[in-house]
Scaffold this active site. Structure first.
Site, PDB file in Angstrom:
ATOM      1  N   GLU A  47      -5.560  20.016  -8.256  1.00  0.00           N
ATOM      2  CA  GLU A  47      -6.288  19.100  -7.387  1.00  0.00           C
ATOM      3  C   GLU A  47      -6.905  19.725  -6.134  1.00  0.00           C
ATOM      4  O   GLU A  47      -7.991  19.317  -5.706  1.00  0.00           O
ATOM      5  CB  GLU A  47      -5.336  17.973  -6.945  1.00  0.00           C
ATOM      6  CG  GLU A  47      -4.899  17.092  -8.092  1.00  0.00           C
ATOM      7  CD  GLU A  47      -3.750  16.185  -7.688  1.00  0.00           C
ATOM      8  OE1 GLU A  47      -3.983  14.985  -7.562  1.00  0.00           O
ATOM      9  OE2 GLU A  47      -2.633  16.690  -7.499  1.00  0.00           O
ATOM     10  N   GLU A  72      -2.897   8.677 -16.539  1.00  0.00           N
ATOM     11  CA  GLU A  72      -1.535   8.754 -16.005  1.00  0.00           C
ATOM     12  C   GLU A  72      -0.806   7.431 -16.220  1.00  0.00           C
ATOM     13  O   GLU A  72       0.368   7.418 -16.579  1.00  0.00           O
ATOM     14  CB  GLU A  72      -1.571   9.111 -14.516  1.00  0.00           C
ATOM     15  CG  GLU A  72      -0.180   9.267 -13.925  1.00  0.00           C
ATOM     16  CD  GLU A  72      -0.175   9.823 -12.513  1.00  0.00           C
ATOM     17  OE1 GLU A  72      -1.171  10.436 -12.101  1.00  0.00           O
ATOM     18  OE2 GLU A  72       0.834   9.631 -11.816  1.00  0.00           O
ATOM     19  N   ARG A 114      -0.698   9.457   0.231  1.00  0.00           N
ATOM     20  CA  ARG A 114      -1.260  10.814   0.258  1.00  0.00           C
ATOM     21  C   ARG A 114      -2.449  10.880   1.223  1.00  0.00           C
ATOM     22  O   ARG A 114      -2.649  11.885   1.911  1.00  0.00           O
ATOM     23  CB  ARG A 114      -1.644  11.261  -1.158  1.00  0.00           C
ATOM     24  CG  ARG A 114      -2.050  12.709  -1.243  1.00  0.00           C
ATOM     25  CD  ARG A 114      -2.086  13.210  -2.668  1.00  0.00           C
ATOM     26  NE  ARG A 114      -0.769  13.563  -3.182  1.00  0.00           N
ATOM     27  CZ  ARG A 114      -0.201  14.763  -3.052  1.00  0.00           C
ATOM     28  NH1 ARG A 114      -0.848  15.733  -2.435  1.00  0.00           N
ATOM     29  NH2 ARG A 114       0.994  15.010  -3.542  1.00  0.00           N
TER      30      ARG A 114
END
Ligand code: FAD
Ligand code: FES
Ligand code: FES
Length: 1334
Positions: free
Chosen positions: A1263, A804, A882
């Site tokens: 995920e 990423e 998160r």
């Protein structure tokens, strides 16, 4: 002396190489010289199987052609004279006809990113060439050397077992419960289908159609052989044809290495930079390959392969009286867990002995058995026993430099003699041992009085050792408890390991030596009991019996259920159907092109990074003079060459090249550029850097102590914590550590940069999830506008978050080299570099305090989270955010506070990894939840269910839960797994078994879907419709195996109402869709799908008048008409997720568009003596809305689950106290293999659960399922609790900490008993350990 020509065949074509270089591997030759790029490089060390090929040769001793699989990355081309090589390209292709093996892996959805697929295909193909009707067990065994990071293996096995003669696909004709077609449809679930593929479509296997062995080689089968010599740049390879020649050569070149399988030497050359100027190959010499059955044992020539030894011993066990084959069974038990087929079929028995590895699996067995070795040199010959004198030191043997090992005789066992071999590794298959041993006892005839006793161990010293001080004392003693205690006490003393011993895990290893002896003791007792039922030495306690059982795995059984498309859905509409990944056939045939498969440019150069060897230091000098001497050297690039800015990274806190200071081991300082990758590797080694070392902060604890953090504390809070705790009946506090994880995508980072020569233009081919940042970082570094840089991605061999942002480390450096040289430059990281440089999942420490009522209801929770972010910020803040938004998992907690700190350390920057901090937060949640249940004395599933949110509840960040299907998933999983009945069975099993325990656990997950950075929730698409009606689709997402392109084609097909065959996606590129968000956060299907849909609507609107005019016309008619009317047939689409955006400062706003839910129930069995565990069964119910493609979604569920299994039970990164990553490849870092998946694996997609918020009512899936593997972790913990209770007065309420991953070491150490207490080494802190937790 002139060099000989090397002659071999590849896919039936003759190859004559006049300049064969002994340092060239078959893999490099296939890919570079022959342009056969189907065979992949995944590790270069025989550990992943991506490079598997089939070798065939005429075996003169057996008088037949033999076929075997081999790792092309380890096979020197010089070992292939007169050998036929078959690669994936040689067996079939989409252009002609796929081979049934290729077809079946593709159609059974066994290929996601496809990078492992050619290797899988070749392993299976080789098995079928030798055994056209294999058993399921043979199929599973043939994959012991193959890794896949995407699929979770189930579909591969399921596809290939259709070849099996047992348990394979019977087309539903036989009453076979394992057959995919015989999964009964439940009347109440009429819409559920178990058929992800239809085996009736498969082409039959016709062994007569296989390519023949080259006739030219067959004609040579009896031709006399002459000595051959191949001269390379630095190494000479001599192929001896007779024993005399070999001994003469060894006399002439005593330092020459004998190479048979090259599975040791190849590793030493590649990874330890060893150079062996003369190599002698003994492979052709009959005396070294012969097998002789003598009066005292079977003698094997030293060059016999392990595979052939295994086969001979299996035959002997089948044909000889049982008492004669005790030793053979021990050797076979070791062979079962020795490497993969590819290694065993080339590695030699002599190579294993002479390598003298301290962790050799065979040497302890041979030593304990009393095997004899025959050693020869010119004019001498001696036979010596392999006893404790044979290995005088680390990697040393008694052989003089001129001597070679001729043969080894493995003895028959005698009446009254018993033998066992044990090995414990991190992973059962293809792993090196932590401790390995061979144990033998011989009793006085007719008694249980010990006449001889040998206990030999590997992994307990710098060589294979025999515990003869302990065993000597037991001669004449009887086989009873007294002997057991004395031996254990003796071993604990004699096999002492210093607390700082290399390899670490000192207490575990010491405990294993005793546990193994205990197992041996029981096994012998068991066998004696069978032989003498009158029982001379006491009966084996029946609850101990299972401790003697060798590991057995039942055949796999799988069910995958999904909702069928509604009746009446048009055949052309593939949405909701299990369409195979669109590139799967090309992936299976090796035609799919990955970055490094792009043919080399004529003037292309190779780049190799030069990185720091210290964690924190000032750079004092860089000396490249040695590098410059390497042939093909072009230049060294560093910060001084950068025309634009050296500052880079998401937080502008990184440099392209370190300038004055390095802040982690692996920090990029510069790069060498040469003509070939091999020269680049040598040149990089030649760059000498001097440093001034600075104090380093390595671990979370170090960072806390030194107040070393990135940014301020993050916090989220709701309710009144003080009140909550004051009302609680009980409060528990503690901590949990969760280790990091390497992405281990099979394809490492790769970039090719091609300067275009005009106005600063450059084209980059990159394996990246993030074309946008790749482009902007390169532009910024080169000081050119972004419009000069084009980044192109065809596909990746896996990403998982690792590509990423960290891919830019490589692409920016390569771009600079291309700019400086004006030539195309390529770099593909070696596996060890990739693991060292690019970071992984953040290690976490959670400190919690939870308040709860006697009923188990949670009333207050406080958790401090610490992540090890490493030397730059990268995505660490988002990861922690998160975590904080997932610290409840699925539970309602009225009073809650979570804080998060990002530890700034001297490790490679950690980054995104599937789950992005969610799994760590949720694991801590489930940890305290299980402690609450234990403390309350209530069943864990009851406490979990009691605390679960309900429809309409608000989370602690005030997001309303709408369409909250978690309770449904829970109830369905509880029912389908038969949880309660199985729980009783588990309890019964645990009562009846003292040294094996089972655990069962059910765990939910709730995963928020959206990027937490609001503006990233946008996507674009571009559609071109050509005049023939074909559609070229482009969108912002990249394909990394997750099937995104397939789903996008399905969406476009449904939207345009045309067959998917008319739509094609070629690549992702910054020049087609700009400013894309990274393919991440599980949202790519949602956002790109919607953008594609929008683009399709524009096209449809433009075609509408032509449809109206010609309602019975075809798609092609309307397209043509529109074109002829000068209507644009190109359209863009754009989508932005509405109303998302959350502020931590005010705890307001909506972080997620919606949630994905799932529940898993797992059952495990642990071996309390070794720490080994078996995953017996997992049931998953997952809500993915209306699945766009059930095959892809189930693939994501299974793949994520197995990756989570690695995270929580297997994968362990080891760092030295100085912050140097020790685990840098598949030999030391173990991702799940075929044998780790649950024997029974049942996945069901929740039916009737449309999601209003995403394209065609689907849900994100990439995920969320990963965390469900926590069910395995907590099932293990339950099993350990049962074991501990047994040894601690049945106290099932005692809490204990089990950190993640639950490796054999942690499991064994947690099962405290009399053996662990005998093996405690030292108080931590009194010594410098081999590795430390970070
Ligand atoms: C992926 C992988 C997995 C592995 N797994 C295991 C495992 O589970 N357990 C384990 O124990 N090992 C394991 N190994 C190590 C290795 O495979 C074995 O040691 C193997 O038997 C070596 O044989 P070889 O023929 O390949 O050796 P080579 O590399 O060809 O040679 C090894 C050494 O032996 C010497 N030698 C070879 N033959 C003779 C001879 N006749 N006389 C004198 N010297 C000789 C060579 O000169 C060299 O020094 C593994 C290796 C790999 C790459
Ligand atoms: S690349 Fe050869 S085994 Fe991994
Ligand atoms: S499909 Fe196996 S590694 Fe990706």
């Amino acid at each position: 002396m002139t060099a000989d020509e090397l002659v071999f065949f590849v896919n039936g074509k003759k190859v004559v190489e006049k300049n064969a270089d002994p340092e060239t591997t078959l893999l490099a030759y296939l890919r570079r010289n022959l342009g056969l790029s189907g065979t992949k490089l995944g590790c270069g060390e025989g550990g992943c199987g991506a490079c598997t090929v089939m070798l065939s040769k005429y075996d003169r001793l057996q008088n037949k052609i033999i076929h075997f699989s081999a790792n092309a990355c380890l096979a020197p081309i010089c070992s292939l004279h007169h050998v036929a090589v078959t690669t994936v390209e040689g067996i079939g292709s989409t252009k002609s006809r796929l081979h049934p093996v290729q077809e079946r892996i593709a159609k059974s959805h066994g290929s996601q990113c496809g990078f492992c697929t050619p290797g899988m295909v070749m392993s299976m193909y080789t098995l079928l060439r030798n055994q056209p009707k294999p058993t399921v067990e043979e199929i599973e065994n043939s994959f012991q050397g193959n890794l896949c990071r995407c699929t979770g293996y189930r579909p591969i096995i399921q596809g290939f077992r259709t070849f099996a003669r047992d348990g394979g696909c019977c087309g539903g004709n036989v009453d076979n419960p394992n057959c995919c077609m015989n999964q009964k449809k439940d009347d109440t679930q009429v819409t559920q289908s178990p058929c992800l593929f239809n085996p009736e479509e498969f082409m039959p296997l016709d062994p007569t159609q296989e390519p023949i062995f080259p006739p030219e080689l067959l004609r040579l089968k009896d031709a006399p052989r002459k000595q051959l010599r191949f001269e390379g740049e630095r190494v000479t390879w001599i192929q001896a044809s007779t024993l005399k020649e070999l001994l003469d050569l060894k006399a002439q070149y005593p330092e020459a290495k004998l190479v048979v399988g090259n599975t040791e030497i190849g590793i030493e050359m590649k990874f330890k930079n060893r150079l062996f100027p003369v190599i002698v190959s003994p492979a052709w010499i009959p005396e070294l390959n012969v097998v002789e059955h003598g009066p005292e044992g079977i003698s094997f020539g030293a060059a016999c392969t392990l595979e052939s030894v295994e086969k001979t011993l299996k035959d002997a066990v089948a044909n000889l009286p049982a008492h004669k084959t005790e030793v053979f069974k021990g050797v076979l038990e070791q062979m079962r867990w020795f490497a993969g087929k590819q290694v065993k079929s080339v590695a030699s028995i002599g190579g294993n002995i002479i390598t003298a590895s301290p962790i050799s699996d065979l040497n302890p067995v041979f030593m304990a058995s009393g095997a004899k070795l025959t050693i020869v040199s010119r004019g001498t010959r001696r036979t010596v026993p392999m006893d404790h004198t044979f290995f005088p030191g680390y990697r040393k043997t008694l052989l003089t430099p001129e001597e070679i090992l001729l043969s080894i005789e493995i003895p028959y066992s005698r009446e009254g003699e018993f033998f066992s071999a044990f090995k414990q590794a991190s992973r059962r298959e293809d792993d090196i041992a932590k401790v390995t041993c061979g144990m033998r006892v011989l009793f006085q005839p007719g008694t249980t009085q010990v006449k001889e006793l040998a206990l030999c161990y590997g992994g307990m010293a710098d060589r294979t050792i025999s515990a003869f001080k302990t065993t000597r004392k037991q001669l004449s003693n009887f086989w009873n408890e007294k002997l057991l205690h004395e031996v254990c006490a003796g071993l604990a003393e004699e096999l002492y390991l210093a607390p700082d011993a290399p390899g670490g895990m000192v207490d575990f290893r010491r405990t294993l030596t005793l546990s193994f002896f205990f197992k041996f003791y029981l096994t012998v007792l068991h066998k004696l009991g069978k032989e003498h039922p009158e029982d001379k030495c006491g009966k084996l306690d029946p609850t101990f019996a299972s401790a003697t059982f060798l590991f057995q795995k039942d055949p796999p059984a799988n069910v995958q259920l999904f909702q069928e498309v509604p009746k009446g859905q048009s055949e052309e509409d593939t949405v909701g159907r299990p369409l195979p990944h669109l590139a799967s056939a090309m992936q299976a045939s090796g035609e799919a092109v990955y970055c490094d498969d792009i043919p080399r440019y004529e003037n292309e150069l190779s780049l190799r990074l030069v990185t720091s060897t210290l964690a924190h230091a000032k750079i004092k000098s860089i000396d490249i003079s040695e590098a410059q001497k390497v042939p093909g050297f072009v230049c060294f690039v560093s910060a001084d060459d950068i025309p634009g800015s050296n500052t880079t990274g998401l937080g502008d806190d990184e440099t392209v090249f370190a300038k004055d200071k390095v802040t982690c081991v692996g920090h990029i300082i510069g790069a060498v550029v040469t003509d070939t990758p091999e020269h680049a590797q040598r040149a990089a080694q030649g760059v000498k850097i001097t440093y001034e070392e600075l104090p380093a902060i390595i671990s979370i604890e170090d960072a806390i102590k030194n107040n070393s953090f990135w940014g301020p504390e993050l916090k989220i809070e709701k309710g009144d914590l003080r009140k909550g705790f004051s009302e609680a009946d009980n409060i528990v506090s503690g901590e949990l550590y969760i280790g990091g994880q390497d992405h281990f995508y099979l394809e490492t980072h790769c970039t090719i940069a091609v300067p275009k020569g005009e106005a600063g233009e450059m084209e980059l081919f990159v394996s990246t999830q993030n074309t946008n940042k790749t482009q902007s970082f390169v532009a910024n570094m080169l000081g050119v506008p972004a419009n000069r840089i084009v980044v192109r991605v065809k596909r990746m061999g896996g990403g998982f978050g690792g590509k990423e942002t960290r891919s830019t480390l490589v692409s920016t450096a390569v771009a600079l080299a291309a700019h400086k040289t004006g030539r195309p430059v390529r770099c593909m990281l070696d596996r060890d570099e990739d693991m060292l440089i690019t970071g992984g999942r953040h290690p976490y420490l959670g400190r919690y305090k939870v308040g709860f009522m006697k009923t188990g209801r949670i009333v207050a929770l406080e958790v401090e989270h610490y992540s090890n972010a490493g030397n730059s910020l990268d995505l660490s803040r988002g990861v922690m955010e998160r975590t904080l938004l997932h610290m409840d998992n699925g539970y309602k907690i009225p009073n809650i506070r979570g804080t998060g700190r990002l530890c700034k350390t001297n490790l490679s920057s950690n980054t995104a990894f599937r789950g992005f901090g969610g799994p760590q937060g949720m694991l801590i949640a489930e940890h305290w939840m299980s402690e609450v249940a234990v403390t309350c004395g209530l069943p864990a599933e009851e406490v979990r269910r009691k605390n679960m949110y309900k429809e309409g509840d608000l989370t602690y960040f005030d997001q309303k839960l709408e369409g909250f299907t978690l309770p449904r998933c829970w109830d369905e999983c509880l029912a389908s797994s038969q949880y309660h009945a199985r729980k009783s069975e588990v309890d019964k099993f645990n009562k009846e078994n003292c040294w094996k325990k089972r655990g069962l656990c059910i765990i939910p997950t709730k995963f928020g879907i959206s990027f937490l950075t609001p503006f990233l929730n946008q996507a674009g698409a571009l559609i071109h419709v050509y005049t023939d009606g074909s559609v070229l689709l482009t969108h912002g997402g990249t394909e990394m195996g997750q099937g995104l392109h397939t789903k996008m084609v399905q969406v476009a097909g449904k939207a345009l109402k045309i067959p998917t065959s008319k739509i094609y996606i070629s690549e992702t590129s910054t020049s087609t869709v700009p400013n894309t968000s990274p393919t991440a956060a599980s949202v790519s299907t949602d956002i790109n799908g919607q953008a594609v849909y929008e683009a399709c609507q524009t096209i449809l609107k433009r075609l509408e008048p032509f449809k109206r005019k010609n309602p019975n016309g075809s798609w092609e008619d309307w397209v043509k008409a529109a074109y002829q009317d000068a209507v644009s047939l190109s359209a863009t689409g754009f989508y932005k997720t509405p109303n998302v955006g959350y502020s931590f400062e005010t705890n307001s706003g909506k972080p997620f568009h919606y949630f994905t839910y799932g529940v898993a129930c797992s059952e495990v069995e642990i071996d309390c003596l070794t720490g080994d565990h078996k995953n017996l069964r997992t049931d998953i119910v997952m809500d993915v809305g209306c699945s766009l493609n059930p095959a892809i979604d189930i693939g994501q569920v299974e793949g994520a689950f197995v990756q989570g299994l690695g995270l929580f039970t297997l994968e362990e990164l080891h760092y030295s106290p100085e912050g140097n990553l020790i685990t840098r490849g598949p030999s030391t870092y173990k991702i799940p293999a075929f044998g780790n998946i649950p024997t029974e694996f049942r996945v069901s997609l929740l039916r009737d659960s449309p999601n209003k918020k995403a394209i065609y009512a689907s849900k994100a899936v990439g995920e969320p399922p990963l965390f469900l593997a926590a069910s395995v972790f907590f099932a293990i913990k339950d099993a350990i609790r049962a074991a501990r209770a047994q040894h601690a007065d049945n106290n099932t309420k005692a809490l204990f900490q089990l950190d993640s991953p639950a490796t054999p070491e942690k499991i064994r150490n947690a099962c405290v008993d009399k053996f662990t207490t005998l093996s405690v080494t030292d108080v931590p802190g009194n010594y410098k350990p081999w590795s430390r937790r970070v």
